[in-house]
Scaffold this active site. Structure first.
Site, mmCIF file in Angstrom:
data_model
loop_
_atom_site.group_PDB
_atom_site.id
_atom_site.type_symbol
_atom_site.label_atom_id
_atom_site.label_comp_id
_atom_site.label_asym_id
_atom_site.label_seq_id
_atom_site.Cartn_x
_atom_site.Cartn_y
_atom_site.Cartn_z
ATOM 1 N N ARG A 12 0.809 -1.222 0.000
ATOM 2 C CA ARG A 12 0.000 0.000 0.000
ATOM 3 C C ARG A 12 0.838 1.267 0.000
ATOM 4 N NH1 ARG A 12 -2.756 -1.014 5.478
ATOM 5 N NH2 ARG A 12 -0.626 -1.710 5.794
ATOM 6 N N GLN A 18 3.836 25.109 18.667
ATOM 7 C CA GLN A 18 3.357 25.672 17.409
ATOM 8 C C GLN A 18 3.897 24.840 16.258
ATOM 9 O OE1 GLN A 18 3.498 29.968 17.227
ATOM 10 N NE2 GLN A 18 4.088 29.907 15.087
ATOM 11 N N ASN A 73 4.033 24.901 11.911
ATOM 12 C CA ASN A 73 3.812 25.725 10.732
ATOM 13 C C ASN A 73 4.070 24.912 9.473
ATOM 14 O OD1 ASN A 73 3.339 28.050 12.340
ATOM 15 N ND2 ASN A 73 5.536 28.342 12.546
ATOM 16 N N ARG A 132 14.856 31.365 1.887
ATOM 17 C CA ARG A 132 14.217 31.882 3.104
ATOM 18 C C ARG A 132 15.245 31.797 4.222
ATOM 19 N NH1 ARG A 132 8.261 31.703 3.148
ATOM 20 N NH2 ARG A 132 7.516 30.725 1.226
ATOM 21 N N LYS A 177 13.605 24.140 17.011
ATOM 22 C CA LYS A 177 12.821 23.882 15.803
ATOM 23 C C LYS A 177 13.126 22.467 15.320
ATOM 24 C CE LYS A 177 12.825 28.401 13.516
ATOM 25 N NZ LYS A 177 13.290 29.100 12.309
ATOM 26 N N HIS A 223 18.230 29.739 11.169
ATOM 27 C CA HIS A 223 17.818 28.704 10.225
ATOM 28 C C HIS A 223 17.348 29.330 8.920
ATOM 29 C CE1 HIS A 223 14.567 26.196 8.383
ATOM 30 N NE2 HIS A 223 15.546 25.333 8.421
ATOM 31 N N TYR A 280 7.228 22.752 10.148
ATOM 32 C CA TYR A 280 8.091 23.213 11.231
ATOM 33 C C TYR A 280 7.400 22.954 12.575
ATOM 34 C CZ TYR A 280 9.790 26.484 7.586
ATOM 35 O OH TYR A 280 10.263 27.063 6.445
ATOM 36 N N ASP A 303 14.342 39.421 4.208
ATOM 37 C CA ASP A 303 15.540 38.576 4.227
ATOM 38 C C ASP A 303 16.728 39.235 3.525
ATOM 39 O OD1 ASP A 303 14.192 36.704 5.693
ATOM 40 O OD2 ASP A 303 13.938 35.281 4.055
#
Length: 181
Positions: A23, A46, A48, A59, A72, A119, A132, A168
């Site tokens: 499967r 949290q 994300n 990023r 993280k 990061h 994240y 950035d």
């Protein structure tokens, strides 16, 4: 899961160990008991999800200042990215060193990033999605950043940079006054 320490203290590249059958496959990517073995004892507060459309987009390099530093964990679930972390912990033996790795949906790997790290990532394919996990809530007025092309860090990005946010591109360069967080 296989936890492989990176050269930067307390950070890990984690490889999933899927169980496959006709499967498809099934894999665990968090287990409180297994993470406790590497010293992780904080709650994820949290989660994300990011999507980046264009190959070559960048990023980063993002962090949160004390007292809101965060752990993280980052996983690429679609496409492939060149993921980079920088140790910015004052008094760390790996201060201002970086580690990079390819995170991809195919490799089924992720990166565990301790408090006190910046990061960022560059997309290696179009249509990349990352998940994240954060140990601290996002707090806009305490966020910081390091320029992607800072000569003190000297990251060699694999592709020409196609797309970046204005924020950035305006992160400051580090100087001799930066003592870490």
């Amino acid at each position: 899961m296989i936890f492989t320490p990176t050269p930067l203290n307390n950070s890990y590249e984690i490889t999933l160990t899927p169980h496959s059958d006709s499967r498809g496959w099934f894999a665990r990517f968090f287990c409180k008991d297994e993470f406790k073995k590497i010293g992780h004892d904080k709650e994820w507060v949290q989660m994300n999800h990011s999507f980046t459309a264009d190959k070559g987009s960048l990023r980063g390099m993002h962090f949160q200042n004390p007292p809101y530093t965060e752990i993280k964990m980052v996983r690429c679930i679609a496409g492939s990215v060149y993921d980079v972390i920088i140790d910015i912990r004052k008094n760390s033996s790996t201060f201002l060193q970086f580690y990079s790795t390819e995170l991809s949906a195919v490799k089924k790997n992720m990166l565990y990033i301790p408090e006190g790290f910046a990061h960022g990532f560059q997309t290696l394919t179009p249509n990349c999605e990352l998940i994240y996990f954060h140990s601290t809530y996002y707090t806009p007025n305490v966020e910081g950043g390091i320029r992607y092309d800072d000569p003190l860090i000297n990251i060699k990005w694999p592709l020409p940079i196609k797309e970046m946010s204005e924020r950035d591109t305006n992160h400051p360069y580090l100087n001799e006054n930066f003592k870490g967080i």
